[in-house]
Structure formats: structure tokens, C-alpha cells
Design a protein around this motif. Structure first.
Motif, PDB file in Angstrom:
ATOM      1  N   HIS A   1       4.481  -4.376  -5.653  1.00 44.33           N
ATOM      2  CA  HIS A   1       3.548  -4.738  -4.581  1.00 44.33           C
ATOM      3  C   HIS A   1       4.209  -4.581  -3.212  1.00 44.33           C
ATOM      4  O   HIS A   1       3.550  -4.159  -2.246  1.00 44.33           O
ATOM      5  CB  HIS A   1       3.048  -6.162  -4.766  1.00 44.33           C
ATOM      6  CG  HIS A   1       1.862  -6.269  -5.664  1.00 44.33           C
ATOM      7  ND1 HIS A   1       0.632  -5.738  -5.344  1.00 44.33           N
ATOM      8  CD2 HIS A   1       1.712  -6.831  -6.900  1.00 44.33           C
ATOM      9  CE1 HIS A   1      -0.231  -5.974  -6.315  1.00 44.33           C
ATOM     10  NE2 HIS A   1       0.401  -6.634  -7.276  1.00 44.33           N
ATOM     11  N   GLN A   2       5.481  -4.891  -3.121  1.00 45.48           N
ATOM     12  CA  GLN A   2       6.177  -4.706  -1.846  1.00 45.48           C
ATOM     13  C   GLN A   2       6.181  -3.229  -1.445  1.00 45.48           C
ATOM     14  O   GLN A   2       5.938  -2.899  -0.280  1.00 45.48           O
ATOM     15  CB  GLN A   2       7.604  -5.226  -1.948  1.00 45.48           C
ATOM     16  CG  GLN A   2       7.744  -6.722  -1.784  1.00 45.48           C
ATOM     17  CD  GLN A   2       9.191  -7.140  -1.620  1.00 45.48           C
ATOM     18  OE1 GLN A   2      10.079  -6.646  -2.312  1.00 45.48           O
ATOM     19  NE2 GLN A   2       9.446  -8.049  -0.699  1.00 45.48           N
TER      20      GLN A   2
ATOM     21  N   LEU B   1       3.363 -13.121  -2.017  1.00 42.95           N
ATOM     22  CA  LEU B   1       2.978 -11.757  -1.672  1.00 42.95           C
ATOM     23  C   LEU B   1       1.885 -11.745  -0.603  1.00 42.95           C
ATOM     24  O   LEU B   1       1.909 -10.914   0.309  1.00 42.95           O
ATOM     25  CB  LEU B   1       2.514 -10.999  -2.921  1.00 42.95           C
ATOM     26  CG  LEU B   1       3.619 -10.564  -3.875  1.00 42.95           C
ATOM     27  CD1 LEU B   1       3.028 -10.115  -5.212  1.00 42.95           C
ATOM     28  CD2 LEU B   1       4.452  -9.437  -3.266  1.00 42.95           C
TER      29      LEU B   1
ATOM     30  N   LEU C   1      -5.564  -4.643  -0.176  1.00 41.39           N
ATOM     31  CA  LEU C   1      -4.243  -5.108  -0.602  1.00 41.39           C
ATOM     32  C   LEU C   1      -4.307  -6.546  -1.108  1.00 41.39           C
ATOM     33  O   LEU C   1      -3.613  -6.899  -2.065  1.00 41.39           O
ATOM     34  CB  LEU C   1      -3.245  -4.989   0.550  1.00 41.39           C
ATOM     35  CG  LEU C   1      -2.840  -3.561   0.924  1.00 41.39           C
ATOM     36  CD1 LEU C   1      -2.052  -3.543   2.233  1.00 41.39           C
ATOM     37  CD2 LEU C   1      -2.033  -2.904  -0.194  1.00 41.39           C
TER      38      LEU C   1
ATOM     39  N   GLN D   1       4.071  -0.939  -2.365  1.00 43.45           N
ATOM     40  CA  GLN D   1       2.701  -0.531  -2.032  1.00 43.45           C
ATOM     41  C   GLN D   1       2.308  -1.021  -0.640  1.00 43.45           C
ATOM     42  O   GLN D   1       1.720  -0.271   0.151  1.00 43.45           O
ATOM     43  CB  GLN D   1       1.736  -1.093  -3.084  1.00 43.45           C
ATOM     44  CG  GLN D   1       0.296  -0.662  -2.884  1.00 43.45           C
ATOM     45  CD  GLN D   1      -0.532  -0.872  -4.129  1.00 43.45           C
ATOM     46  OE1 GLN D   1      -0.745   0.038  -4.916  1.00 43.45           O
ATOM     47  NE2 GLN D   1      -1.003  -2.091  -4.338  1.00 43.45           N
TER      48      GLN D   1
ATOM     49  N   SER E   1      -5.740  -6.395  -4.516  1.00 46.03           N
ATOM     50  CA  SER E   1      -4.748  -5.827  -5.432  1.00 46.03           C
ATOM     51  C   SER E   1      -3.767  -6.894  -5.894  1.00 46.03           C
ATOM     52  O   SER E   1      -3.375  -6.936  -7.069  1.00 46.03           O
ATOM     53  CB  SER E   1      -4.003  -4.683  -4.748  1.00 46.03           C
ATOM     54  OG  SER E   1      -2.995  -4.162  -5.584  1.00 46.03           O
ATOM     55  N   ILE E   2      -3.363  -7.776  -4.997  1.00 50.71           N
ATOM     56  CA  ILE E   2      -2.422  -8.844  -5.349  1.00 50.71           C
ATOM     57  C   ILE E   2      -3.096  -9.889  -6.237  1.00 50.71           C
ATOM     58  O   ILE E   2      -2.513 -10.349  -7.231  1.00 50.71           O
ATOM     59  CB  ILE E   2      -1.867  -9.499  -4.073  1.00 50.71           C
ATOM     60  CG1 ILE E   2      -0.985  -8.504  -3.308  1.00 50.71           C
ATOM     61  CG2 ILE E   2      -1.077 -10.768  -4.407  1.00 50.71           C
ATOM     62  CD1 ILE E   2      -0.593  -8.973  -1.917  1.00 50.71           C
TER      63      ILE E   2
ATOM     64  N   ARG F   1       2.019 -14.817  -6.372  1.00 53.37           N
ATOM     65  CA  ARG F   1       0.909 -14.214  -5.640  1.00 53.37           C
ATOM     66  C   ARG F   1       0.828 -14.778  -4.224  1.00 53.37           C
ATOM     67  O   ARG F   1       0.581 -14.037  -3.259  1.00 53.37           O
ATOM     68  CB  ARG F   1      -0.412 -14.474  -6.382  1.00 53.37           C
ATOM     69  CG  ARG F   1      -0.621 -13.621  -7.629  1.00 53.37           C
ATOM     70  CD  ARG F   1      -2.079 -13.656  -8.061  1.00 53.37           C
ATOM     71  NE  ARG F   1      -2.368 -12.692  -9.102  1.00 53.37           N
ATOM     72  CZ  ARG F   1      -2.493 -12.985 -10.393  1.00 53.37           C
ATOM     73  NH1 ARG F   1      -2.340 -14.234 -10.792  1.00 53.37           N
ATOM     74  NH2 ARG F   1      -2.765 -12.047 -11.278  1.00 53.37           N
TER      75      ARG F   1
ATOM     76  N   HIS G   1       6.581  -7.963  -8.352  1.00 51.23           N
ATOM     77  CA  HIS G   1       6.744  -8.258  -6.929  1.00 51.23           C
ATOM     78  C   HIS G   1       7.226  -7.025  -6.169  1.00 51.23           C
ATOM     79  O   HIS G   1       6.703  -6.688  -5.101  1.00 51.23           O
ATOM     80  CB  HIS G   1       7.735  -9.412  -6.767  1.00 51.23           C
ATOM     81  CG  HIS G   1       7.908  -9.879  -5.362  1.00 51.23           C
ATOM     82  ND1 HIS G   1       8.831  -9.324  -4.496  1.00 51.23           N
ATOM     83  CD2 HIS G   1       7.277 -10.859  -4.646  1.00 51.23           C
ATOM     84  CE1 HIS G   1       8.768  -9.927  -3.336  1.00 51.23           C
ATOM     85  NE2 HIS G   1       7.840 -10.863  -3.390  1.00 51.23           N
TER      86      HIS G   1
ATOM     87  N   ILE H   1      -1.292  -2.571 -10.349  1.00 49.06           N
ATOM     88  CA  ILE H   1      -0.060  -3.318 -10.624  1.00 49.06           C
ATOM     89  C   ILE H   1      -0.473  -4.620 -11.304  1.00 49.06           C
ATOM     90  O   ILE H   1      -1.023  -5.520 -10.655  1.00 49.06           O
ATOM     91  CB  ILE H   1       0.728  -3.603  -9.335  1.00 49.06           C
ATOM     92  CG1 ILE H   1       0.986  -2.306  -8.574  1.00 49.06           C
ATOM     93  CG2 ILE H   1       2.033  -4.315  -9.646  1.00 49.06           C
ATOM     94  CD1 ILE H   1       1.549  -2.519  -7.173  1.00 49.06           C
TER      95      ILE H   1
END
Length: 261
Positions: free
Chosen positions: A134-135, A236, A90, A137, A93-94, A233, A131, A107
Motif C-alpha cells: 500500500h505504501q 495507512l 486509495l 501504491q 483500496s486500504i 488500516r 503495508h 492488495i
């Protein structure tokens, strides 16, 4: 021996530090009582439901549904490695995009350009979608991860099962408030983005007549935009840490019951 698990300190969490350092919230007083704060969040029905869980005695794994009884216990060290793997995926990913083979959706951060002409009312929309994606996910992955760790506590029975039952109740009770509070972060980021954009547009309009090179104006745009993209980022990543805290707490409880790990 495996490495010790990080403990949860709410007043020094990355999300609180991020919001405080970016002047989005007042510093949290270390003397605030977490239990009292939690009590303030509960309505009457939620308080009764939580009290019934606290009063219930430890149970045994035989009370589990049959399909859960058949699930094999997982060594705490292996479970900790799995949690670390999910966290790392994760995080990547961010920062860079979903790693290959992770099963996570790709994403992508919006392109570092602004439409021409720029509309401050809509300019942040691509970042809001980034955003929110991602939230979603994080919520999907970490809810499943938390349930997996909780199942391992339940299978041990006794006080670990009671803790798992309590965690289930807290997740159900606090999920709505959690979503509400985390949803405020993007609103604060958008507000700062729009304020900075308006200032940038004013400065750009003042400078465009004195700037012979269009490239110079473009570079000014990128230098203004980059800190806001990085802040997105950072927010997140801080949220990821916050969402992981319950799972890490459950894992720490499980590990403490197994001295060899």
C-alpha cells in the motif's frame, strides 16, 4: 462556489493523532517552529539548493519544455474533484480493496488466521508485505498527482510557478527522510503486534487445557487479532492524509488565485 480545501495542521494531523493515541510517540508541542525543524533536517548542499530556489524570481510559463507548454490548463474546481477521486480510491483500496475501474492493484489483507505452530518472529510478515504494498501504491499515485497539480501552477507563471519550483525542490530534498520516518510506523506496529501475540499465546496455552471446544480457542484468536488488523488500516489511512498534504497545499494556492472557485 466549491467547498473550502482542508488546511494542513501538522500538530493535529491524523498520523500524529494515531501515533499519540496509541502511545507510539510523545504529544507534539504546538509551539514547535516548523521552519526550525526543517532547517535541522537539511545538510549543507540541500540548504544551498533550497536557498537558490528561494532567491530566484518568478518566471513565466514560456520556460517550460515544449510538451508541457502544450498541456491545457485545468480548471481548479475540476482539479480538486480529481484529487478527491484519487483520495477516495486509495481510501477504498486500504479499507476494502481496489475499486473496480480504478487501475489500482488489488492488495488483500492477510487471512485472519495464524499458522500452527505460531512463530512470533515471522507471524507479522504478511502484514508487513500488505503495508509495504500500500505504501508503494500510495507513493506512485500521489507522486504523479502532486506533479500534475504542480504543472498547473507552473503554467500560470509568476509566484505560482515559483511555488511549484519550491515544491519540486522540497520533494527531492525531503523524500528520503519522509520514507525513513514513515518506515518507522510499521516497525512500531510490528513491535506491538509481537508483544500482544506472545501474551496471547501464553494465555491460550494456560486456557487450552480448560477449554473443551476448539472453536472457543479460535474465537479468542480472532478477538485478539482484529484490533491489530484495524490499527494497520488506520495507520495507512493516516499516512495517506500525510502524503496528500503537499498536494492539497498546492491546490489551495491555485484555488486562492481563482476567487470564483
Amino acid at each position: 462556489m466549491t467547498r473550502p480545501l482542508p488546511r494542513a495542521h501538522f500538530n493535529s494531523s491524523p498520523l500524529v493523532r494515531f501515533l499519540t493515541e496509541n502511545t507510539m510517540m510523545e504529544p507534539v508541542q504546538a509551539t514547535e517552529d516548523v521552519g526550525q525543524k526543517l532547517g535541522d533536517w537539511l545538510n549543507f548542499r540541500q540548504a544551498i539548493a533550497l536557498q537558490s530556489v528561494l532567491q530566484a524570481g518568478p518566471g513565466g510559463p514560456e520556460a517550460l519544455p515544449a510538451h508541457r507548454q502544450r498541456a491545457a490548463p485545468i480548471n481548479p474546481a475540476a482539479l480538486a474533484r480529481h484529487v478527491d477521486k484519487i483520495r477516495a480510491q486509495l481510501t477504498e483500496s486500504i479499507n476494502q480493496g481496489a475499486p473496480a475501474g480504478s487501475g489500482l492493484a488489488l492488495i488483500q489483507m492477510p487471512a485472519a488466521d495464524l499458522d500452527d505452530p505460531v512463530d512470533p518472529k515471522t507471524a507479522f510478515a504478511p502484514y508487513r508485505r500488505f503495508h509495504a504494498a500500500h505504501q508503494r501504491q500510495m507513493e506512485t499515485c500521489l507522486r504523479s498527482l502532486r506533479a500534475s497539480v504542480r504543472l498547473q501552477l507552473t503554467k500560470r507563471g509568476g509566484h505560482l510557478q515559483q511555488l511549484a519550483t519550491l515544491d519540486t525542490a522540497l520533494e527531492n530534498i525531503l523524500s528520503e527522510r519522509e520514507a525513513l520516518l514513515l518506515g518507522k510506523v510499521i516497525k512500531m506496529l510490528e513491535k506491538r503486534f509481537v508483544q500482544a501475540l506472545k501474551l496471547h499465546l501464553k494465555q491460550q496455552n494456560d486456557a487450552v487445557s480448560d477449554t473443551a471446544s476448539p472453536q472457543g480457542v479460535h474465537q479468542q484468536t480472532l478477538s485478539w487479532l482484529m484490533p491489530h488488523r484495524q490499527a494497520l488500516r488506520s495507520a495507512l489511512l493516516a499516512e495517506l492524509d500525510t502524503r496528500l498534504q503537499p498536494t492539497l497545499g498546492l491546490l489551495e494556492a491555485l484555488t486562492s488565485e481563482n476567487p470564483d472557485t
